[in-house]
Design a protein around this motif. Structure first.
Motif, short mmCIF file in Angstrom:
data_model
loop_
_atom_site.label_atom_id
_atom_site.label_comp_id
_atom_site.label_asym_id
_atom_site.label_seq_id
_atom_site.Cartn_x
_atom_site.Cartn_y
_atom_site.Cartn_z
N ASP A 126 0.85 -1.19 0.00
CA ASP A 126 0.00 0.00 0.00
C ASP A 126 0.89 1.25 0.00
O ASP A 126 1.70 1.43 0.90
N GLU A 127 0.74 2.11 -0.98
CA GLU A 127 1.56 3.31 -1.09
C GLU A 127 1.20 4.37 -0.06
O GLU A 127 1.86 5.41 0.02
N HIS A 128 0.18 4.12 0.74
CA HIS A 128 -0.19 5.07 1.78
C HIS A 128 0.20 4.56 3.17
O HIS A 128 -0.30 5.04 4.19
N ALA A 146 3.87 6.79 10.33
CA ALA A 146 2.73 7.70 10.21
C ALA A 146 1.48 6.86 9.95
O ALA A 146 1.51 5.92 9.17
N TYR A 147 0.39 7.24 10.63
CA TYR A 147 -0.80 6.38 10.65
C TYR A 147 -2.08 7.21 10.55
O TYR A 147 -2.08 8.42 10.74
N ASP A 148 -3.17 6.49 10.29
CA ASP A 148 -4.51 7.07 10.35
C ASP A 148 -4.68 8.29 9.46
O ASP A 148 -5.10 9.36 9.90
N TYR A 149 -4.34 8.14 8.18
CA TYR A 149 -4.51 9.23 7.24
C TYR A 149 -5.99 9.43 6.94
O TYR A 149 -6.67 8.53 6.47
N GLU A 150 -6.48 10.61 7.24
CA GLU A 150 -7.90 10.91 7.04
C GLU A 150 -8.10 12.42 7.02
O GLU A 150 -7.47 13.15 7.79
N ASN A 151 -8.95 12.87 6.12
CA ASN A 151 -9.28 14.30 6.02
C ASN A 151 -8.03 15.17 5.87
O ASN A 151 -7.88 16.20 6.56
N ASP A 152 -7.13 14.75 4.98
CA ASP A 152 -5.89 15.49 4.69
C ASP A 152 -4.99 15.65 5.91
O ASP A 152 -4.25 16.63 6.03
N GLN A 153 -5.04 14.69 6.80
CA GLN A 153 -4.24 14.76 8.03
C GLN A 153 -3.71 13.36 8.37
O GLN A 153 -4.39 12.35 8.16
N ILE A 154 -2.49 13.30 8.88
CA ILE A 154 -1.90 12.03 9.29
C ILE A 154 -1.14 12.23 10.60
O ILE A 154 -0.66 13.32 10.89
N GLU A 155 -1.05 11.16 11.39
CA GLU A 155 -0.40 11.23 12.70
C GLU A 155 0.93 10.50 12.66
O GLU A 155 1.03 9.40 12.11
N SER A 182 4.96 15.87 3.84
CA SER A 182 4.42 17.15 3.41
C SER A 182 4.76 17.45 1.95
O SER A 182 3.88 17.81 1.17
N GLU A 183 6.03 17.28 1.58
CA GLU A 183 6.48 17.70 0.26
C GLU A 183 6.29 16.62 -0.80
O GLU A 183 5.82 16.90 -1.90
N ASN A 184 6.66 15.39 -0.49
CA ASN A 184 6.58 14.33 -1.49
C ASN A 184 5.17 13.75 -1.59
O ASN A 184 4.63 13.55 -2.68
N GLU A 185 4.56 13.47 -0.42
CA GLU A 185 3.23 12.88 -0.39
C GLU A 185 2.12 13.92 -0.39
O GLU A 185 0.94 13.58 -0.49
N GLU A 186 2.49 15.17 -0.23
CA GLU A 186 1.56 16.31 -0.30
C GLU A 186 0.41 16.17 0.69
O GLU A 186 -0.75 16.45 0.38
N ILE A 187 0.73 15.75 1.91
CA ILE A 187 -0.26 15.68 2.99
C ILE A 187 -0.23 17.03 3.71
O ILE A 187 0.81 17.42 4.25
N PRO A 188 -1.33 17.75 3.73
CA PRO A 188 -1.33 19.13 4.25
C PRO A 188 -0.98 19.27 5.72
O PRO A 188 -0.33 20.24 6.12
N ILE A 231 -0.88 18.39 21.83
CA ILE A 231 -1.04 18.16 20.41
C ILE A 231 -0.16 19.13 19.62
O ILE A 231 -0.18 20.34 19.87
N TYR A 232 0.60 18.58 18.68
CA TYR A 232 1.46 19.38 17.81
C TYR A 232 1.08 19.12 16.36
O TYR A 232 0.51 18.09 16.03
N GLU A 233 1.44 20.07 15.49
CA GLU A 233 1.18 19.86 14.07
C GLU A 233 2.29 20.49 13.22
O GLU A 233 3.04 21.35 13.67
N TYR A 234 2.37 20.00 11.99
CA TYR A 234 3.33 20.52 11.02
C TYR A 234 2.57 20.79 9.73
O TYR A 234 1.86 19.92 9.22
N ARG A 235 2.73 22.00 9.24
CA ARG A 235 2.13 22.36 7.96
C ARG A 235 3.20 22.99 7.08
O ARG A 235 4.00 23.81 7.57
N LYS A 236 3.19 22.65 5.81
CA LYS A 236 4.17 23.20 4.89
C LYS A 236 4.00 24.71 4.77
O LYS A 236 2.89 25.21 4.64
#
Length: 238
Positions: A126-128, A146-155, A182-188, A231-236
């Motif tokens: 699975d590529e995800h 990284a897990y639980d990719y949903e709604n343009d967000q991953i943990e 963020s850059e290669n997989e384009e996850i916001p 809770i922390y987050e990273y956005r490009k």
């Protein structure tokens, strides 16, 4: 063929027998390969394979997805292998400090470690799926995924084995992973969390470029203890 230009890149190789290889490659010059392998020409290392220049019919740089090999200054972030189960049990599963603030220990027994590794390996189709081992000089020093990719967000989450902490491995690996996602997989949005008492993990998240966004009061149960969850987050950056 000038294959040195592909050093450190993710490529697709077709050899003269029609076999296809995809992955990140490391260049080996002719002098090194003659000394170490008895060859008489240069070549490319990919995973456990050495592909000599004269055996390459075609090669092209491609954009990899999923759990591709990532290199940092000190680490190779690679896919799990069956042989990793023993080290994961010995270095992480048996050490209470590895899951003190999470309560989650998929390597608690030899059988659990083997099953966890088996599931990770099976999931790589699975590529995800994003699940890496931190490899330092051929030593397994931790894991990150990284897990639980949903709604343009991953943990994302990580563990460094006792004995290899305090060397910056966690922040180095995390920085590479969040940038890749963020850059290669384009996850916001990439998120992570840690227990409020886990000061070392909070510092790691911040060093990797993640930003504190909120606290969830009394939401983390680890063993008999309850913690606030940070809770922390990273956005490009645009």
């Amino acid at each position: 063929m000038d294959i040195n230009q592909y050093n450190g890149k993710y490529v697709r190789i077709k050899d003269k027998w029609g076999k296809i290889f995809e992955g990140r490659v490391e260049y080996g010059n002719a002098d090194f390969l003659e000394c170490e392998w008895g060859g008489e020409e240069d070549g490319l290392f990919m995973n456990d394979f050495l592909i000599y220049n004269s055996d390459i019919e075609s090669i092209e740089e491609i954009k990899g997805h999923g759990t591709i090999e990532l290199w940092t200054e000190n680490l190779i972030l690679r896919r799990y292998k069956k042989a990793d189960a023993k080290d994961l049990y010995e270095r992480i599963g048996k050490d209470p400090s590895s899951f003190e603030y999470s309560g989650w220990n998929p390597y608690a027994t030899k059988e659990m470690a083997k099953e966890t590794v088996r599931r990770f390996i099976a999931s790589y189709k699975d590529e995800h799926v994003y699940s890496w081992v931190m490899d330092w000089e051929d030593i397994l020093v931790g894991t990150i995924g990284a897990y639980d990719y949903e709604n343009d967000q991953i943990e994302v989450g990580f563990t460094v084995a006792n004995g290899w902490r305090g060397r910056g491995f966690a922040s180095e690996a995390l920085k590479a992973v969040v940038e890749y996602l963020s850059e290669n997989e384009e996850i916001p949005c990439i998120i992570a969390w840690c227990a409020s008492d886990n000061i070392a993990s909070a510092k790691t998240l911040e060093k990797a470029g993640m930003r504190y966004v909120r606290t969830e009061k009394d939401s983390l149960q680890a063993g008999e203890k309850t913690y606030d969850k940070l809770i922390y987050e990273y956005r490009k950056q645009s």
